[in-house]
Design an enzyme around this catalytic site. Structure first.
Site, PDB file in Angstrom:
ATOM      1  N   ALA A 120      52.414  35.699  71.672  1.00 39.89           N
ATOM      2  CA  ALA A 120      51.629  36.920  71.870  1.00 39.89           C
ATOM      3  C   ALA A 120      50.722  37.142  70.669  1.00 39.89           C
ATOM      4  CB  ALA A 120      52.553  38.116  72.073  1.00 39.89           C
ATOM      5  N   SER A 153      56.174  36.453  69.022  1.00 38.32           N
ATOM      6  CA  SER A 153      55.015  37.103  68.412  1.00 38.32           C
ATOM      7  C   SER A 153      54.263  36.125  67.530  1.00 38.32           C
ATOM      8  CB  SER A 153      55.459  38.291  67.559  1.00 38.32           C
ATOM      9  OG  SER A 153      56.085  37.843  66.355  1.00 38.32           O
ATOM     10  N   ASP A 154      52.962  36.387  67.353  1.00 40.82           N
ATOM     11  CA  ASP A 154      52.275  35.746  66.243  1.00 40.82           C
ATOM     12  C   ASP A 154      52.896  36.280  64.959  1.00 40.82           C
ATOM     13  OD1 ASP A 154      50.511  34.248  64.728  1.00 40.82           O
ATOM     14  OD2 ASP A 154      48.763  34.832  65.907  1.00 40.82           O
ATOM     15  N   TRP A 155      52.672  35.587  63.870  1.00 38.25           N
ATOM     16  CA  TRP A 155      53.353  35.896  62.624  1.00 38.25           C
ATOM     17  C   TRP A 155      52.888  37.270  62.084  1.00 38.25           C
ATOM     18  CZ3 TRP A 155      55.195  32.233  64.990  1.00 38.25           C
ATOM     19  CH2 TRP A 155      56.154  31.342  64.478  1.00 38.25           C
ATOM     20  N   ALA A 165      52.798  39.989  63.724  1.00 41.59           N
ATOM     21  CA  ALA A 165      52.038  40.755  64.714  1.00 41.59           C
ATOM     22  C   ALA A 165      52.816  41.938  65.277  1.00 41.59           C
ATOM     23  CB  ALA A 165      51.604  39.848  65.860  1.00 41.59           C
TER      24      ALA A 165
END
Length: 793
Positions: A192, A225-227, A229
């Site tokens: 995401a 999740s993206d890091w 995010a």
């Protein structure tokens, strides 16, 4: 749900805090094990152009692949499958379970800084190549991760911006590549994005994550999740996010446990997240009996990798212009090789796509290896506006004499925590380390082996003291998320080097960041460089100018503001073209650039960011050892702002996708932007083609058959493209299928292009369901929309 029943006993054996603990990373790139249920550690790695490993920078040496747009330009699902398989090998060599890629966002605006990681502006081309890549990777038991879900086509204010996209555009364009990769390849994980979509964070997108992906598509994989995010506990958990990265800290943990106890999140939601994580673990061999990793895999610098990476890069390179059959070059010709990109070829973009390769071959090295003393070289004009860590061995480490620098890290009391050699002249400190104490300062050292004026400097947030300057402090500007890592501040100074000079710098810092030493020869006057280039061009049979962009323009976290080549490269090319008998321009960039000099040069080869074997691939393409049979995956506008979607700057936080489904070639063809310089699908190769006997075969998804004849003198690969022009005035032209074929000179081949049924769908916003285009319309059989060979009603 099937997954919950598959893993129900394991899930129910854990209490709530134990379940939640497993749903946040244990470190920057690992997940926590749970021996009680047989769950081992899972290891993740960034991977668009190489599997970097568990370190953001300065990790082990790994293979550097050509970038995504260059690989995609082959329009070859078999090649994409091979890339997935090779990246799986790179992952298995490091015992990595999940590779974070492919990036399948679309090229909405040519200004997007991260487009080099993504395949194309077209959703069908992107989706089918992604599916092939995923199959190649996951057949080896390594998980792919589709990213970034969704409407994440630019970098400006990326952590706070809101993409405003209507439902039809979202489904028909931006979700379609994800849908294809899920439907055709069963991707095991999805990431995401940072941005919001229609007012809701991507990590909290009930509509996208739950209703569409997990609901309508029946997706059984994991959404991470993206890091950094994820911003919330209950909204993200209820919004379909399964895993928060990185760890061990984050917004879940105790806050998510409390949310469950307060009734804000049902524990069955947590159970589903954990079941998906356990399914991923079982697929990659981290649940139950640990997997056995292969013992013998090709090394990054092996002959096997050299052949693979050279071939993949050269095959995607694209001949944009070739007047008078200037290309391929005659081996008997003398060549004036000109340009900064010739001697410092840019092989990868910036940000999380960067890896630590064994070497990077320049165009100068590649061409000289094949032509020897027939090549003369002139370093070009400056191409950068900000310095980068020393390249090409300009700095060598005092400890071992190798290209790079030595870094020693200390705690606040001055105790040494670690010494490390950094071959890229930069290192991350504090993000993915495991020190005995807290790092507070570092000493960086490198030796300059050059005489004359040199430019030295440092980069990174902190208080600096160097051997070549007074003390100073560098601070982040605060203009971007992750700036300390992705675009750290810098300072440089020009000094006289006697031939061997030790450059030392010490920095004190408070937070994690990227630190490095800058080193290069001091700049020359532009007029002097151009004069040298003109003289060399006039004396040679052919001038080859290598020009392009750098990781300043093509990078995570920053978008472009123009498509113009940086520096005085346009002036350099114009001057060379005026002096040379013949002029070839090699464009060393992953995305569109403006070419005001195009009428005055004889040939243009688009070379992308070609990876560690870049120079060898460029040379093979220029000389015809490997045909550069690529076709563009992005439409090249003729001028700044002459694109259907241009601005990437949010207004009051919103970036409105008002062009709808008319991005790229779709908008140009509909007259919503001027005719482009080059259309999607354009590419000449090294021969000419005739099309005949084009026929329509009806069906639920019709097929087109055609005979293609190679009318040139060389064996060549053709890509037959079929576009649909619907009868509906509010529906854009769209690519519906393609087929590649290799044909000997003078020979013909019968080609069948099966169109994709998904390209007939339209989303009915009023009914909230899929409809179908009306019967009729026209099929355009083309070599790119600028070269339509037949129209079939």
């Amino acid at each position: 749900m099937r997954m919950t029943s598959d893993f129900a006993d394991l899930v129910s054996s854990l209490d709530l805090p134990a379940k939640v603990r497993l749903l946040t990373g244990a470190s920057a790139f690992t997940l926590a094990p749970e021996p009680a249920i047989g769950l081992g550690e899972m290891r993740f790695s960034d991977g668009p152009t190489g599997v970097r490993g568990l370190k953001f920078t300065g990790g082990r040496v790994v293979a550097l692949f050509p970038n995504a747009t260059l690989l995609a330009s082959a329009w070859d699902e078999d090649a994409a499958h091979e890339v997935g398989r090779l990246l799986a090998e790179e992952a298995m060599a490091q015992q990595i379970h999940v590779v974070l890629g492919p990036t399948i966002n679309l090229h909405r605006s040519p200004l997007g800084g991260r487009l080099f990681e993504a395949y194309s502006e077209d959703p069908l081309l992107t989706g089918r190549l992604a599916a092939a890549y995923v199959r190649g990777m996951q057949e080896a038991g390594v998980a792919a991760c589709l990213k970034h879900l969704v409407a994440n086509e630019s970098e400006t204010e990326r952590n706070t911006m809101n993409s405003v996209v209507d439902e039809a555009t979202l489904r028909e364009l931006y979700l379609l590549p994800f849908e294809i990769a899920v439907e055709e390849a069963g991707a095991w994980s999805i990431m995401a994005a940072y941005n919001n979509v229609n007012g809701q964070a991507a990590t909290e997108q009930r509509h996208v994550n739950n209703d569409i992906v997990k609901g309508e598509w029946g997706y059984d994989g994991l959404i991470m999740s993206d890091w950094f995010a994820t911003k919330t506990a209950a909204p993200a958990a209820n919004g379909g996010l399964d895993l928060v990265m990185p760890g061990p800290d984050g917004p879940w943990g105790a806050a998510l446990v409390d949310a469950v106890k307060a009734g804000e999140v049902d524990e069955s939601v947590i159970d589903d997240h954990l079941a998906r994580l356990l399914l991923l673990a079982s697929r990659v061999g981290a649940l139950g009996t640990p997997r056995e990793w292969p013992a013998q895999l090709p090394a990054p610098s092996s002959h096997v990798r050299k052949e693979q990476l050279t071939r993949l890069a050269a095959a995607g390179m694209t001949v944009l212009k070739n007047a008078g059959d200037t290309l391929p070059l005659d081996r008997q010709q003398t060549v004036a090789l000109i340009g900064r990109h010739a001697v410092e070829t840019i092989d990868m973009g910036g940000g999380s796509a960067q890896v630590n390769p064994p070497y990077q071959v320049s165009a100068l090295e590649g061409l000289s290896a094949l032509l020897g003393d027939k090549v003369s070289v002139v370093d070009g004009v400056d191409v950068r506006t900000r310095p980068v860590p020393a390249r090409g061995g300009f700095l060598t480490a005092p400890s071992n004499g190798q290209a790079g620098i030595d870094v020693t890290i200390y705690d606040a009391e001055g105790n040494e925590l670690e010494r490390r050699f950094c071959g890229l002249a930069k290192t991350m400190i504090g993000m993915d380390d495991d020190f005995a104490g807290r790092p507070a300062s570092a000493r960086l050292a490198g030796i300059v082996e050059a005489s004359g004026q040199v430019e030295l400097g440092v980069l990174g947030v902190g208080a600096w003291s160097t051997s070549a300057s007074p003390d100073f402090t560098l601070a982040a500007s605060g203009n971007g998320f992750g700036e300390e890592v992705l675009t750290p501040p810098y300072r440089t100074f020009v000094v006289d080097s006697p031939g061997s000079l030790l450059f030392e710098a010490t920095v004190s810092f408070e937070e994690m960041g990227l630190y490095g030493l800058v080193g290069t020869m001091a700049s020359r006057e532009t007029v002097d460089v151009i004069d040298d280039a003109v003289r060399a061009a006039a004396a040679a049979d052919v001038a080859v100018v290598v020009a392009g962009l750098t990781e300043e323009q093509e990078t995570e976290s920053v978008d472009k503001s123009t498509l113009r080549l940086p520096g005085a490269q346009d002036a350099l090319i114009e001057a060379v073209a005026g002096a040379a008998r013949r002029t070839v321009v090699v464009v060393n960039a992953a995305t569109p650039v403006l070419m005001p000099w195009l009428p005055r040069v004889d040939a243009v080869l688009w070379a992308g960011l070609p990876g560690q074997e870049g120079g060898h691939a460029v040379a093979a393409a220029l000389l015809g050892d490997i045909e550069p049979a690529g076709r563009l995956v992005t439409t090249f506008p003729s001028a700044d702002e002459a694109a259907p979607a241009w601005s990437v700057t949010p207004v009051d936080g919103d970036l409105r996708y008002d062009e709808g489904t008319y991005i790229g070639y779709r908008g140009h063809f509909a007259g919503k932007a001027p005719s482009p310089a080059f259309w999607l699908g354009h590419g000449l190769g090294y021969t000419t083609w005739e099309y005949s006997d084009v026929r329509l075969v009806l069906g639920d998804a019709p097929s087109i058959t055609a005979t293609v004849t190679n009318t040139g003198r060389r064996r060549s690969r053709e890509v037959v493209q079929v576009y649909l022009r619907p009868v509906e005035r509010d529906q854009p032209v769209r690519l519906v299928g393609w087929k590649a074929v290799t044909v000997e000179p003078g020979e013909s081949a019968r080609v069948t292009v099966h169109t994709d049924r998904r390209m007939w769908r339209t989303w009915n916003a009023e009914k909230g369901e899929w409809g179908r285009l009306a019967d009729g319309g026209e099929f355009l059989v083309a070599r790119g929309l600028g070269d339509i060979r037949a129209t079939v009603s």
